[in-house]
Design a protein around this motif. Structure first.
Motif, PDB file in Angstrom:
ATOM      1  N   GLY A 185      11.391  34.498  12.828  1.00  0.00           N
ATOM      2  CA  GLY A 185      10.148  34.422  13.585  1.00  0.00           C
ATOM      3  C   GLY A 185       9.676  32.999  13.783  1.00  0.00           C
ATOM      4  N   TRP A 186       8.685  32.837  14.704  1.00  0.00           N
ATOM      5  CA  TRP A 186       8.183  31.497  15.051  1.00  0.00           C
ATOM      6  C   TRP A 186       6.719  31.582  15.425  1.00  0.00           C
ATOM      7  CZ3 TRP A 186      11.442  27.851  13.710  1.00  0.00           C
ATOM      8  CH2 TRP A 186      11.188  26.520  14.097  1.00  0.00           C
ATOM      9  N   PHE A 187       5.952  30.579  14.962  1.00  0.00           N
ATOM     10  CA  PHE A 187       4.539  30.473  15.296  1.00  0.00           C
ATOM     11  C   PHE A 187       4.339  30.107  16.767  1.00  0.00           C
ATOM     12  CE2 PHE A 187       2.589  29.720  10.944  1.00  0.00           C
ATOM     13  CZ  PHE A 187       1.524  30.588  11.118  1.00  0.00           C
ATOM     14  N   THR A 188       3.243  30.587  17.347  1.00  0.00           N
ATOM     15  CA  THR A 188       2.756  29.979  18.576  1.00  0.00           C
ATOM     16  C   THR A 188       2.192  28.606  18.216  1.00  0.00           C
ATOM     17  OG1 THR A 188       0.626  31.112  18.281  1.00  0.00           O
ATOM     18  CG2 THR A 188       2.259  32.160  19.722  1.00  0.00           C
ATOM     19  N   GLU A 189       2.058  27.729  19.204  1.00  0.00           N
ATOM     20  CA  GLU A 189       1.684  26.352  18.902  1.00  0.00           C
ATOM     21  C   GLU A 189       0.265  26.210  18.359  1.00  0.00           C
ATOM     22  OE1 GLU A 189       2.611  23.857  22.235  1.00  0.00           O
ATOM     23  OE2 GLU A 189       4.778  23.962  21.847  1.00  0.00           O
ATOM     24  N   ASP A 190      -0.584  27.212  18.593  1.00  0.00           N
ATOM     25  CA  ASP A 190      -1.940  27.173  18.031  1.00  0.00           C
ATOM     26  C   ASP A 190      -2.004  27.831  16.655  1.00  0.00           C
ATOM     27  OD1 ASP A 190      -1.693  29.855  18.670  1.00  0.00           O
ATOM     28  OD2 ASP A 190      -3.344  29.888  20.123  1.00  0.00           O
ATOM     29  N   PHE A 191      -0.873  28.266  16.128  1.00  0.00           N
ATOM     30  CA  PHE A 191      -0.760  28.909  14.820  1.00  0.00           C
ATOM     31  C   PHE A 191      -1.513  30.239  14.731  1.00  0.00           C
ATOM     32  CE2 PHE A 191      -0.184  24.366  13.927  1.00  0.00           C
ATOM     33  CZ  PHE A 191       0.999  24.370  13.204  1.00  0.00           C
ATOM     34  N   LYS A 192      -1.885  30.783  15.839  1.00  0.00           N
ATOM     35  CA  LYS A 192      -2.656  32.029  15.794  1.00  0.00           C
ATOM     36  C   LYS A 192      -1.757  33.257  15.715  1.00  0.00           C
ATOM     37  CE  LYS A 192      -6.497  34.471  18.021  1.00  0.00           C
ATOM     38  NZ  LYS A 192      -7.495  34.457  19.122  1.00  0.00           N
ATOM     39  N   TYR A 193      -0.603  33.196  16.367  1.00  0.00           N
ATOM     40  CA  TYR A 193       0.291  34.352  16.405  1.00  0.00           C
ATOM     41  C   TYR A 193       1.664  33.983  15.879  1.00  0.00           C
ATOM     42  CZ  TYR A 193      -3.319  36.154  19.544  1.00  0.00           C
ATOM     43  OH  TYR A 193      -4.520  36.552  20.081  1.00  0.00           O
ATOM     44  N   PHE A 194       2.340  34.986  15.318  1.00  0.00           N
ATOM     45  CA  PHE A 194       3.694  34.798  14.821  1.00  0.00           C
ATOM     46  C   PHE A 194       4.587  35.841  15.490  1.00  0.00           C
ATOM     47  CE2 PHE A 194       7.106  34.902  11.569  1.00  0.00           C
ATOM     48  CZ  PHE A 194       7.372  33.536  11.505  1.00  0.00           C
ATOM     49  N   ILE A 195       5.669  35.364  16.128  1.00  0.00           N
ATOM     50  CA  ILE A 195       6.535  36.216  16.943  1.00  0.00           C
ATOM     51  C   ILE A 195       7.838  36.459  16.188  1.00  0.00           C
ATOM     52  CG2 ILE A 195       7.695  36.446  19.167  1.00  0.00           C
ATOM     53  CD1 ILE A 195       5.655  34.444  20.304  1.00  0.00           C
ATOM     54  N   VAL A 196       8.166  37.730  15.960  1.00  0.00           N
ATOM     55  CA  VAL A 196       9.267  38.103  15.076  1.00  0.00           C
ATOM     56  C   VAL A 196      10.307  38.920  15.825  1.00  0.00           C
ATOM     57  CG1 VAL A 196       9.891  39.439  13.010  1.00  0.00           C
ATOM     58  CG2 VAL A 196       7.795  38.065  13.034  1.00  0.00           C
ATOM     59  N   GLY A 197      11.563  38.649  15.526  1.00  0.00           N
ATOM     60  CA  GLY A 197      12.658  39.463  16.031  1.00  0.00           C
ATOM     61  C   GLY A 197      13.240  40.315  14.915  1.00  0.00           C
ATOM     62  N   ASP A 198      13.527  41.570  15.228  1.00  0.00           N
ATOM     63  CA  ASP A 198      14.192  42.493  14.311  1.00  0.00           C
ATOM     64  C   ASP A 198      15.614  42.681  14.816  1.00  0.00           C
ATOM     65  OD1 ASP A 198      15.233  45.040  13.274  1.00  0.00           O
ATOM     66  OD2 ASP A 198      13.234  45.320  12.420  1.00  0.00           O
ATOM     67  N   GLU A 199      16.607  42.329  13.993  1.00  0.00           N
ATOM     68  CA  GLU A 199      17.972  42.251  14.483  1.00  0.00           C
ATOM     69  C   GLU A 199      18.673  43.601  14.615  1.00  0.00           C
ATOM     70  OE1 GLU A 199      21.835  39.361  13.908  1.00  0.00           O
ATOM     71  OE2 GLU A 199      20.635  39.854  12.151  1.00  0.00           O
ATOM     72  N   LEU A 200      18.228  44.605  13.878  1.00  0.00           N
ATOM     73  CA  LEU A 200      18.986  45.855  13.862  1.00  0.00           C
ATOM     74  C   LEU A 200      18.254  47.053  14.444  1.00  0.00           C
ATOM     75  CD1 LEU A 200      20.753  45.659  10.371  1.00  0.00           C
ATOM     76  CD2 LEU A 200      21.590  44.913  12.607  1.00  0.00           C
ATOM     77  N   ASP A 201      17.019  46.881  14.909  1.00  0.00           N
ATOM     78  CA  ASP A 201      16.291  48.048  15.415  1.00  0.00           C
ATOM     79  C   ASP A 201      16.881  48.585  16.707  1.00  0.00           C
ATOM     80  OD1 ASP A 201      15.450  45.768  16.748  1.00  0.00           O
ATOM     81  OD2 ASP A 201      13.315  46.238  16.654  1.00  0.00           O
ATOM     82  N   GLU A 202      17.443  47.687  17.520  1.00  0.00           N
ATOM     83  CA  GLU A 202      18.078  48.168  18.754  1.00  0.00           C
ATOM     84  C   GLU A 202      19.266  49.077  18.428  1.00  0.00           C
ATOM     85  OE1 GLU A 202      15.890  44.475  19.453  1.00  0.00           O
ATOM     86  OE2 GLU A 202      17.604  44.869  18.152  1.00  0.00           O
ATOM     87  N   ARG A 203      20.054  48.677  17.449  1.00  0.00           N
ATOM     88  CA  ARG A 203      21.224  49.477  17.058  1.00  0.00           C
ATOM     89  C   ARG A 203      20.844  50.735  16.296  1.00  0.00           C
ATOM     90  NH1 ARG A 203      25.049  47.455  12.308  1.00  0.00           N
ATOM     91  NH2 ARG A 203      23.331  48.449  11.176  1.00  0.00           N
TER      92      ARG A 203
END
Length: 404
Positions: A272-290
């Motif tokens: 995952g990675w922060f937005t530049e204002d540190f307000k939100y954190f964006i996460v990827g789940d690697e196996l949910d698609e499968r």
């Protein structure tokens, strides 16, 4: 060489003329070897992003090469831009200042044995390389050496090494504090292993954190967000397989867990990675698609209050491809999406729970299946605006937003 003649992409409608140009930091005229027109750049599906160059795995490291992670570096003396391309065999250093005439400067082979997992980060012109190869530790390489190569490519040797652990899945660096964090090591139950980079060629162990067990990936920041309780604290956000963990690592001798949050239909909380204002954190789940049968799913958390993180919303992509690494630059989220290539997502309207895909470049044109092929990593932070993409099956791509 193939890349110097547009790499034989069977470009019926494309050429290396001077008709469409971009300005790089050193005022070079940069031409795409394949413009994105009518949905394709050569053989590669695309939208709004052109292909500046492509270098095959065979050119990068010979036969039986597999690609994985990548990063970028800018020479502070010459302003030349470099791609650091990881493979199962080691790391190649490629001058991409003039992408269509990219130069493979040299190669640093793995410290122990080959591995499908190798990651690199840069701090103060030094590359720090880890791998899941047995007893690999950290290879330390002075990137300023690239400037002095007169007859490329050359085979480099590492400058130093750090052997405070054996294998590691990844390494992250907080460039403000000068500390590195290896994750997925054989120390601290797989939790983050702290390293002091004050002396870049004499890395010193600074402890670790094992209370939340295995950490697959992390981001570490000097926090300047909305939660005033943690202003200027060093905060680690760990993607820990089945949850996201927030840890105060300011005091390396006493790291403290702030909070943790999970979500429904977990496959594998990957990165995952922060937005530049540190307000939100964006996460990827690697196996949910499968495992869950969903399209590419991105989970967005509201981190306004670090003690009380909240699930904000979920964004579903246009394909069933598996998401891998993602990074924020301004109001864009660049997502390496395996078989669907790199997706560029506008996050301007994140507060209102709305993401919009505005472009893509598909490095794996065969299909968009739910499989572990294609784009592993994307690096969008070069000053020129050129974007590095590393592909498992094909090698190194450099792309850029199409000029309008």
């Amino acid at each position: 060489m193939m890349r110097k003649i547009c790499f034989l992409l069977i470009l019926v409608a494309f050429s290396c003329t001077k008709k469409d140009v971009f300005n790089a930091p050193n005022q070079l005229i940069i031409n795409p070897i394949a413009k994105c027109e009518n949905g394709f750049a050569g053989e590669f599906p695309c939208n709004n992003y052109d292909l500046l160059t492509y270098i095959s795995l065979e050119e990068i490291a010979g036969d039986n090469t597999e690609g994985n992670d990548s990063w970028g570096w800018v020479d502070p003396v010459t302003n030349n831009e470099y791609a650091l391309m990881c493979t199962n065999k080691g790391v190649s250093f490629i001058d991409i200042t003039d992408p269509a005439n990219a130069i493979i400067v040299g190669f640093l082979k793995t410290r122990t044995e080959n591995s499908s997992w190798r990651d690199v980060k840069v701090y103060n012109d030094v590359a720090y390389i880890v791998s899941e190869a047995k007893n690999h530790g950290v290879q330390i390489f002075n990137l300023n050496r690239l400037r002095d190569v007169t007859n490329p490519p050359v085979e480099f040797t590492q400058d130093r090494e750090y052997v405070g652990f054996g294998s590691a899945h990844n390494i992250v660096i907080n460039e403000e504090s000068g500390f590195a964090y290896a994750v997925g090591t054989q120390s601290f139950s797989g939790g983050p292993h702290f390293m002091d980079l004050t002396n870049p060629f004499n890395v010193v162990s600074a402890g670790g954190y094992q209370e939340s067990a295995y950490s697959h990936d992390a981001q570490v920041v000097t926090y300047k967000g909305p939660d005033k309780d943690y202003t200027d604290k060093e905060i680690l956000i760990g993607s820990n397989e089945n949850e996201v963990v927030i840890i105060d690592v300011t005091d390396k001798t006493n790291p403290t867990k702030i909070s943790a949050i999970s979500y429904s239909n977990i496959g594998y909380t990957h990165q995952g990675w922060f937005t530049e204002d540190f307000k939100y954190f964006i996460v990827g789940d690697e196996l949910d698609e499968r495992d869950k049968g969903v399209n590419t799913r991105t989970i967005i958390f509201d981190f306004t209050d670090l003690d009380n993180p909240i699930l904000h919303f979920e964004y579903l992509g246009k394909t069933a491809a598996i998401d891998h690494n993602g990074y924020v630059k301004g109001n864009l989220f660049f997502q390496a999406n395996y078989t669907a290539g790199v997706r560029i997502i506008d996050i301007t309207n994140i507060e209102n729970k709305n993401f919009t895909e505005i472009g893509f470049f598909d490095t794996y044109p065969e299909n968009d299946n739910t499989a572990f092929n294609g784009a592993w990593n994307v690096y969008p932070y070069l000053p020129s605006g050129n974007i590095i993409v590393s592909d498992i099956n094909r090698g190194l791509f450099v792309i850029r937003k199409s000029k309008t």
